[in-house]
Scaffold this active site. Structure first.
Site, mmCIF file in Angstrom:
data_model
loop_
_atom_site.group_PDB
_atom_site.id
_atom_site.type_symbol
_atom_site.label_atom_id
_atom_site.label_comp_id
_atom_site.label_asym_id
_atom_site.label_seq_id
_atom_site.Cartn_x
_atom_site.Cartn_y
_atom_site.Cartn_z
ATOM 1 N N ARG A 91 0.998 -1.135 0.079
ATOM 2 C CA ARG A 91 -0.026 0.082 -0.131
ATOM 3 C C ARG A 91 0.581 1.266 -0.046
ATOM 4 O O ARG A 91 0.492 2.344 -0.844
ATOM 5 C CB ARG A 91 -0.980 0.004 1.166
ATOM 6 C CG ARG A 91 -1.757 1.334 1.391
ATOM 7 C CD ARG A 91 -2.686 1.472 2.335
ATOM 8 N NE ARG A 91 -2.894 0.652 3.459
ATOM 9 C CZ ARG A 91 -3.658 -0.214 3.791
ATOM 10 N NH1 ARG A 91 -4.675 -0.355 2.792
ATOM 11 N NH2 ARG A 91 -3.596 -0.898 4.931
ATOM 12 N N TYR A 92 1.938 1.297 0.604
ATOM 13 C CA TYR A 92 2.737 2.555 0.992
ATOM 14 C C TYR A 92 3.877 2.369 -0.154
ATOM 15 O O TYR A 92 4.172 1.242 -0.454
ATOM 16 C CB TYR A 92 3.560 2.415 2.420
ATOM 17 C CG TYR A 92 2.314 2.769 3.352
ATOM 18 C CD1 TYR A 92 1.610 3.951 3.556
ATOM 19 C CD2 TYR A 92 2.005 1.658 4.509
ATOM 20 C CE1 TYR A 92 0.723 4.021 4.496
ATOM 21 C CE2 TYR A 92 1.014 1.711 5.413
ATOM 22 C CZ TYR A 92 0.459 3.093 5.417
ATOM 23 O OH TYR A 92 -0.383 3.173 6.522
ATOM 24 N N ARG A 140 7.118 0.363 1.707
ATOM 25 C CA ARG A 140 7.441 -0.913 2.473
ATOM 26 C C ARG A 140 6.240 -1.791 2.012
ATOM 27 O O ARG A 140 5.038 -1.413 1.483
ATOM 28 C CB ARG A 140 7.279 -0.371 3.894
ATOM 29 C CG ARG A 140 6.111 0.617 4.242
ATOM 30 C CD ARG A 140 6.799 1.479 5.438
ATOM 31 N NE ARG A 140 5.847 2.282 5.946
ATOM 32 C CZ ARG A 140 5.257 3.513 5.461
ATOM 33 N NH1 ARG A 140 5.745 3.736 4.353
ATOM 34 N NH2 ARG A 140 4.608 4.165 5.956
ATOM 35 N N CYS A 188 -2.640 -18.096 14.947
ATOM 36 C CA CYS A 188 -2.010 -17.280 16.008
ATOM 37 C C CYS A 188 -2.105 -18.338 17.212
ATOM 38 O O CYS A 188 -2.578 -19.184 17.254
ATOM 39 C CB CYS A 188 -2.933 -15.983 16.290
ATOM 40 S SG CYS A 188 -2.957 -15.091 14.991
ATOM 41 N N CYS A 213 -7.598 -12.811 19.040
ATOM 42 C CA CYS A 213 -8.219 -11.740 19.687
ATOM 43 C C CYS A 213 -9.540 -11.425 18.986
ATOM 44 O O CYS A 213 -9.560 -11.408 17.821
ATOM 45 C CB CYS A 213 -7.329 -10.647 19.432
ATOM 46 S SG CYS A 213 -5.343 -10.831 19.630
ATOM 47 N N CYS A 221 -9.928 -9.116 15.978
ATOM 48 C CA CYS A 221 -8.862 -9.040 14.818
ATOM 49 C C CYS A 221 -9.406 -8.480 13.589
ATOM 50 O O CYS A 221 -10.308 -8.822 13.008
ATOM 51 C CB CYS A 221 -8.318 -10.725 14.811
ATOM 52 S SG CYS A 221 -7.029 -10.752 13.379
ATOM 53 N N ARG A 254 -8.037 -9.058 10.861
ATOM 54 C CA ARG A 254 -8.092 -9.761 9.941
ATOM 55 C C ARG A 254 -8.732 -11.249 10.042
ATOM 56 O O ARG A 254 -8.343 -12.357 9.498
ATOM 57 C CB ARG A 254 -6.567 -10.333 9.489
ATOM 58 C CG ARG A 254 -5.619 -9.304 8.751
ATOM 59 C CD ARG A 254 -4.529 -9.518 8.122
ATOM 60 N NE ARG A 254 -3.767 -8.255 8.164
ATOM 61 C CZ ARG A 254 -2.830 -7.909 8.849
ATOM 62 N NH1 ARG A 254 -2.212 -8.606 9.564
ATOM 63 N NH2 ARG A 254 -2.419 -6.601 8.717
ATOM 64 N N ASP A 295 -10.444 -0.779 14.363
ATOM 65 C CA ASP A 295 -10.778 -0.906 12.979
ATOM 66 C C ASP A 295 -12.255 -1.521 12.988
ATOM 67 O O ASP A 295 -12.755 -1.970 13.782
ATOM 68 C CB ASP A 295 -10.080 -1.866 12.093
ATOM 69 C CG ASP A 295 -8.415 -1.481 12.096
ATOM 70 O OD1 ASP A 295 -8.240 -0.338 11.747
ATOM 71 O OD2 ASP A 295 -7.636 -2.447 11.766
ATOM 72 N N ASP A 338 -6.533 3.480 11.000
ATOM 73 C CA ASP A 338 -6.278 3.019 9.700
ATOM 74 C C ASP A 338 -7.456 3.389 8.840
ATOM 75 O O ASP A 338 -8.645 2.889 9.283
ATOM 76 C CB ASP A 338 -5.981 1.437 9.896
ATOM 77 C CG ASP A 338 -4.844 1.112 8.880
ATOM 78 O OD1 ASP A 338 -4.843 1.645 7.987
ATOM 79 O OD2 ASP A 338 -4.302 0.231 9.397
ATOM 80 N N LYS A 363 -2.516 4.491 7.682
ATOM 81 C CA LYS A 363 -2.553 5.112 9.018
ATOM 82 C C LYS A 363 -2.756 6.477 8.964
ATOM 83 O O LYS A 363 -1.614 7.057 8.486
ATOM 84 C CB LYS A 363 -1.497 4.258 9.786
ATOM 85 C CG LYS A 363 -1.475 2.898 9.940
ATOM 86 C CD LYS A 363 -0.324 2.243 10.706
ATOM 87 C CE LYS A 363 -0.261 0.863 10.685
ATOM 88 N NZ LYS A 363 0.067 0.142 9.239
HETATM 89 C C1 LIG Z 1 0.909 -0.660 8.966
HETATM 90 C C2 LIG Z 1 1.279 -1.174 7.662
HETATM 91 C C3 LIG Z 1 2.555 -1.035 7.221
HETATM 92 C C4 LIG Z 1 3.492 -0.354 8.291
HETATM 93 O O1 LIG Z 1 3.132 0.811 8.636
HETATM 94 P P1 LIG Z 1 4.392 1.744 9.541
HETATM 95 O O2 LIG Z 1 3.514 3.101 9.732
HETATM 96 O O3 LIG Z 1 5.512 2.074 8.683
HETATM 97 O O4 LIG Z 1 4.522 1.028 10.591
HETATM 98 C C5 LIG Z 1 2.776 -1.331 6.165
HETATM 99 N N1 LIG Z 1 1.802 -1.713 5.277
HETATM 100 C C6 LIG Z 1 0.652 -1.823 5.544
HETATM 101 C C7 LIG Z 1 -0.328 -2.441 4.360
HETATM 102 C C8 LIG Z 1 0.269 -1.602 6.847
HETATM 103 O O5 LIG Z 1 -0.997 -1.802 7.227
HETATM 104 S S1 SF4 Z 2 -4.604 -9.251 16.360
HETATM 105 FE FE1 SF4 Z 2 -5.323 -10.965 15.001
HETATM 106 S S2 SF4 Z 2 -3.578 -11.521 13.845
HETATM 107 FE FE2 SF4 Z 2 -2.923 -10.350 15.854
HETATM 108 S S3 SF4 Z 2 -2.466 -11.845 17.339
HETATM 109 FE FE3 SF4 Z 2 -4.702 -11.150 17.589
HETATM 110 S S4 SF4 Z 2 -5.792 -12.640 16.275
HETATM 111 FE FE4 SF4 Z 2 -3.525 -13.144 15.795
#
Ligand SMILES: *Cc1c(COP(=O)(O)O)cnc(C)c1O
Ligand code: SF4
Length: 403
Positions: free
Chosen positions: A125-126, A129, A138, A142, A145, A147, A306, A343, A350
């Site tokens: 996305r960025y 990175r 996991c 959580c 979560c 995801r 989220d 986010d 973010k």
């Molecule tokens: C959070 C995240 C990152 C890392 O973001 P930083 O602000 O550099 O910690 C990179 N890619 C994605 C898709 C993210 O959600």
């Molecule tokens: S937030 Fe989601 S990915 Fe992270 S430890 Fe908890 S269950 Fe696992």
């Protein structure tokens, strides 16, 4: 000077999690991470053996099978108060019927990750990175979560990470300098598998920086072994972001695991999620971040929860998050203060949210307040003034040239 009355200090001491509900287990078994994983609580019967569940929790457990699995390591389970349905640990890990209530704004993929996946399992996305989702498992799950659509394998989607394709993509995309391993939890990989993956990534010359996002040091501190630390140490610079939400999660076992990582040169950051009834209070957050500093962990982000489906019972107001940050800045160690972020729903990345300190700002001056509410003024430096010495120099040059 600011002499306010001292705030209550919440669970500032480090306590052991053992043996708790597992009185018959030997210390050897307890400290074996494979035993911890094998003995996770994953069923209604398992929960009810130890806890008196509320009807909302019982219904939540039945619902969990088709959304996000129930799993809690014995280590983490021991932090749960038996008779308190409002226990801050319980709220994070025991399913609740509220997970079945889907509010209009909620989404299965609230951060729009699937739309930014050039290769299955790799989110880019960025600009510089990438986020590499290497597993869907996991140590514990959580309930909030972000995801949960893929994590645990119970939800509506499956994660099909293509490691060869992802690595080929990273090799080709020389603009990527930072890869964040996440999931699921990367530290559930075996030592060998993790070493192989880190080695493959380290072979890519433009990847300057690797990091691992993990909750294993909190859920399963026994996994942080000297062997694992030696492997991580081979791949420096390697940073780690852990995930704690409440000071009780920092037990003596967790403190020692984090200490071992720090001793092997792994810089540690923490990500918290702002959760209703867990950490949406200034004294709780203060205790958490102070304990983190004592564990050599720098608080990194505080996330607004989220808009994941079925999370409304755990979400708080954005105002609350800003209020907590305001209660920290100036009042405690700067290193202890995380950045509060949202986010952006749908995939904007973010975005930092801060208390507003600036009252007025024009070409002449900026007027702002400090943490005590006192007002100050700073004269703005104009563009013309910044460039003035350069103009001055060029005039000198001209003079030298013409004389
Ligand atoms: C959070 C995240 C990152 C890392 O973001 P930083 O602000 O550099 O910690 C990179 N890619 C994605 C898709 C993210 O959600
Ligand atoms: S937030 Fe989601 S990915 Fe992270 S430890 Fe908890 S269950 Fe696992």
């Amino acid at each position: 000077m600011n002499k306010s009355t001292p705030e209550p200090r919440v669970e500032m001491e480090f306590a052991t999690s053992a043996p708790g509900y597992w009185a018959g287990v030997s210390p050897e078994q307890w400290s074996d991470w494979k035993w911890q994983l094998k003995n996770r609580v994953t069923t209604l019967e398992g929960l009810e053996k130890h806890l008196q569940l509320t009807p909302q929790e019982r219904a939540g457990v039945i619902l969990a099978g088709s959304k996000l699995s129930l799993a809690v390591t014995p280590h983490y389970f021991n932090l749960i108060e038996r008779d308190n349905p409002d226990c801050p640990i319980r709220r994070q890990i025991i399913p609740h019927v509220g997970e079945g209530t889907i509010s209009p704004a909620e989404m299965a993929d609230p951060c729009g990750e699937d739309a930014h996946m050039p290769v299955p399992g790799l989110v880019h996305r960025y600009p510089d990175r990438a986020l590499f989702l290497i597993t869907d498992r996991c140590a514990s799950y959580c309930r909030y979560c972000t995801r949960s659509r893929v994590v645990s394998g119970a939800g509506e989607q499956e994660l099909h990470t293509d490691f060869d394709e992802a690595i080929a993509y990273l090799k080709k995309h020389t603009e990527v300098r930072d890869v964040l391993l996440s999931g699921g939890d990367p530290l559930l990989f075996s030592d060998d598998k993790l070493d192989t993956l880190l080695t493959r990534l380290r072979e890519i010359p433009h990847l300057e920086f690797l990091r691992i996002g993990t909750r294993v040091p909190i859920f399963l501190p026994q996994r942080i072994t000297p062997e694992l630390c030696r492997i991580l140490q081979k791949h420096h610079p390697l940073w780690m972001s852990v995930h704690t939400n409440h000071p009780r999660e920092l037990t003596t076992e967790v403190r020692d695991a984090l200490g071992m990582l720090a001793n092997h040169g792994v810089p540690l950051g923490n990500q918290s999620v702002l959760l209703s009834g867990v950490n949406d209070s200034l004294p709780v957050m203060k205790s958490l971040i102070h304990k983190l500093l004592r564990c050599r962990v720098r608080p990194y982000y505080l996330y607004q929860c989220d808009l994941i489906q079925g999370s409304s019972h755990l979400r708080t107001s954005v105002r609350k998050g800003i209020e907590i940050i305001e209660g920290l800045r100036g009042h405690t160690t700067g290193y202890a203060i995380p950045q509060f972020v949202i986010d952006a729903p749908g995939g904007g990345g973010k975005v930092p949210l801060n208390p507003s300190y600036v009252f007025f700002h024009d070409a002449e001056k900026v007027v702002f307040r400090n943490f005590e509410g006192k007002v100050f003024e700073y004269p703005e430096v104009t563009e013309r003034e910044v460039q003035a010495p350069v103009t001055h120099l060029s005039v000198l040059h001209e003079e030298a040239f013409t004389s």
